[in-house]
Write an enzyme that holds these catalytic residues in place. Sequence first.
Site, short mmCIF file in Angstrom:
data_model
loop_
_atom_site.label_atom_id
_atom_site.label_comp_id
_atom_site.label_asym_id
_atom_site.label_seq_id
_atom_site.Cartn_x
_atom_site.Cartn_y
_atom_site.Cartn_z
N CYS A 115 0.86 -1.00 -0.12
CA CYS A 115 0.01 0.01 -0.05
C CYS A 115 0.72 1.18 0.02
O CYS A 115 0.48 2.29 -0.31
CB CYS A 115 -1.00 -0.13 1.30
SG CYS A 115 -2.08 -1.50 1.04
N HIS A 260 -3.96 6.82 1.80
CA HIS A 260 -4.21 5.62 1.29
C HIS A 260 -5.68 5.05 1.54
O HIS A 260 -5.90 5.27 2.66
CB HIS A 260 -3.11 4.64 1.76
CG HIS A 260 -3.38 3.03 1.40
ND1 HIS A 260 -3.72 2.61 -0.01
CD2 HIS A 260 -3.41 2.09 2.18
CE1 HIS A 260 -4.10 1.29 0.27
NE2 HIS A 260 -4.14 0.98 1.57
N ASN A 290 -9.90 -1.33 -1.48
CA ASN A 290 -8.44 -0.88 -1.44
C ASN A 290 -7.80 -1.44 -2.27
O ASN A 290 -7.84 -2.66 -2.74
CB ASN A 290 -7.92 -1.71 -0.17
CG ASN A 290 -6.70 -1.41 0.32
OD1 ASN A 290 -5.90 -0.88 -0.47
ND2 ASN A 290 -6.14 -2.05 1.51
O1 UT7 Z 1 -4.28 -1.73 3.05
C1 UT7 Z 1 -3.38 -2.43 4.11
C2 UT7 Z 1 -3.54 -1.97 5.47
N1 UT7 Z 1 -4.78 -2.88 6.09
C3 UT7 Z 1 -5.46 -2.13 6.77
O2 UT7 Z 1 -5.17 -1.10 7.35
C4 UT7 Z 1 -6.63 -2.72 7.45
C5 UT7 Z 1 -6.79 -2.70 8.69
N2 UT7 Z 1 -7.73 -3.26 9.64
C6 UT7 Z 1 -9.48 -3.08 9.29
O3 UT7 Z 1 -9.53 -2.24 8.51
C7 UT7 Z 1 -10.12 -4.20 10.19
O4 UT7 Z 1 -9.32 -4.73 11.22
C8 UT7 Z 1 -11.24 -4.81 9.48
C9 UT7 Z 1 -11.99 -4.12 8.61
C10 UT7 Z 1 -10.32 -5.54 8.32
C11 UT7 Z 1 -12.00 -5.56 10.35
O5 UT7 Z 1 -12.72 -4.75 11.07
P1 UT7 Z 1 -12.72 -5.19 12.65
O6 UT7 Z 1 -13.46 -4.39 13.17
O7 UT7 Z 1 -11.32 -5.29 13.42
O8 UT7 Z 1 -13.29 -6.73 12.68
P2 UT7 Z 1 -12.85 -8.10 13.18
O9 UT7 Z 1 -11.71 -8.64 12.09
O10 UT7 Z 1 -12.53 -8.04 14.69
O11 UT7 Z 1 -14.16 -8.88 13.19
C12 UT7 Z 1 -15.42 -8.81 13.94
C13 UT7 Z 1 -16.36 -9.75 13.56
C14 UT7 Z 1 -15.69 -11.23 13.80
O12 UT7 Z 1 -16.86 -12.04 14.32
P3 UT7 Z 1 -17.01 -12.35 15.93
O13 UT7 Z 1 -15.60 -13.15 16.18
O14 UT7 Z 1 -17.01 -11.25 16.48
O15 UT7 Z 1 -18.22 -13.34 15.89
C15 UT7 Z 1 -15.66 -11.64 12.37
O16 UT7 Z 1 -15.59 -12.97 11.98
O17 UT7 Z 1 -16.74 -9.65 12.18
C16 UT7 Z 1 -16.69 -10.89 11.59
N3 UT7 Z 1 -16.27 -10.59 10.10
C17 UT7 Z 1 -17.30 -10.29 9.30
N4 UT7 Z 1 -18.62 -10.21 9.35
C18 UT7 Z 1 -19.12 -9.99 8.39
C19 UT7 Z 1 -15.02 -10.59 9.57
N5 UT7 Z 1 -15.31 -10.04 8.39
C20 UT7 Z 1 -16.84 -10.08 8.04
C21 UT7 Z 1 -17.22 -9.69 6.95
N6 UT7 Z 1 -18.51 -9.62 7.15
N7 UT7 Z 1 -16.63 -9.52 5.75
#
Ligand code: UT7
Length: 333
Positions: A115, A260, A290
């Site tokens: 990125c 980004h 992204n």
């Molecule tokens: O470009 C390179 C740099 N990348 C970044 O900067 C990305 C940084 N990270 C993020 O943007 C966030 O961490 C994400 C958007 C990827 C994820 O958001 P989050 O708030 O950190 O969610 P999480 O991974 O902690 O997941 C929360 C819940 C989980 O369920 P439980 O365990 O709470 O029941 C996941 O399984 O959301 C669930 N989940 C989804 N649900 C519906 C994960 N992905 C999805 C999805 N749809 N696509």
Amino acid sequence: MTQYRSRILGLGAYVPPRVVTNHDLAKIMETNHDWIVERTGIEERRWVDEGEGGAEMAAKASTEALAKAGLEAKDVDLIVYATLSPDHNFPGSAVFTQRLLGLKEIPCLDIRQQCTGFIYGLSIADAFVRTGQYKHVLVIGSEVHSTGLDMTTRGRDVTVLFGDGAGAAVVGRATDDDHVILSTHLHADGSEAEILWTDKPASRAHPRITAEDLEAGRHYPHMEGRKVFKHAVTRIPQAIMEGMVANGLKLDDIDMVIPHQANLRINQMVAKMIGLPDTRMHNNIHKYGNTTAASIPICMHEAIELGKIQPGNLVCLVAFGAGLTWGSVFLRY
Ligand code: UT7
């Protein structure tokens, strides 16, 4: 010895025509529009159709960038091509774009830096123009993610984030102080490289990939999202501050920040942390997701087209990504 300065002479962008909405993704995996919008701001992204690759998209973005610069392809002295998704394992993608642009013999440099790739690319271009070695450097960020994503619920945390697209800039000599790249700031820290990576195929493995790797999905990108998020909201403000200090700027001096496009929540949090009004940060992640190395040129190109960046404006480009890598570029457009 003559010391030149550099500037962006022209920008181009290209995204494939196929729109993939959150609702489309919800048909193939357990996800939903509201979750994706609430956590990331993404509403849709573009994915290539068979027959179109990163080098072709890059050539289209480059053709526009050259036209905006009032130059022709034959004027390019060097291509710097940033991508984490090269068309082939080797050679790098820059030579394919070179061929599509009808160029021969000029050097082609492929870089990664994910990125942060476009920021690194601009820094390389700036250095070559400053020394006088090259007069016009074509900097490209181009990515095809869609062919490498896990289209099942297992991969939903990553798959919903990424889109395909390309952006390009022609960097050439500055002739005044109103249109100039002021400074570039590059960083990397490999100590947690595996929190955002694709494990296989790997040349250090014998063989590089196995049926078991494929079964386990090790050829798909893996991200520890929360950890990456925390690093992003720390490093991005640092990279902005670093450029401000280097150039003796106050926040009010910056006309537009082009961050980004990884997650709208990250960018909104950064703006809040440093006290930047929303009107001075441009985001378009809702349309494209992204697009990694392509996101900054696509976003900056759009801000220019919308009149949100005017000639002479002070612009900060800032990125954070896999590696981990981060950095910024300060310029007068
Ligand atoms: O470009 C390179 C740099 N990348 C970044 O900067 C990305 C940084 N990270 C993020 O943007 C966030 O961490 C994400 C958007 C990827 C994820 O958001 P989050 O708030 O950190 O969610 P999480 O991974 O902690 O997941 C929360 C819940 C989980 O369920 P439980 O365990 O709470 O029941 C996941 O399984 O959301 C669930 N989940 C989804 N649900 C519906 C994960 N992905 C999805 C999805 N749809 N696509």
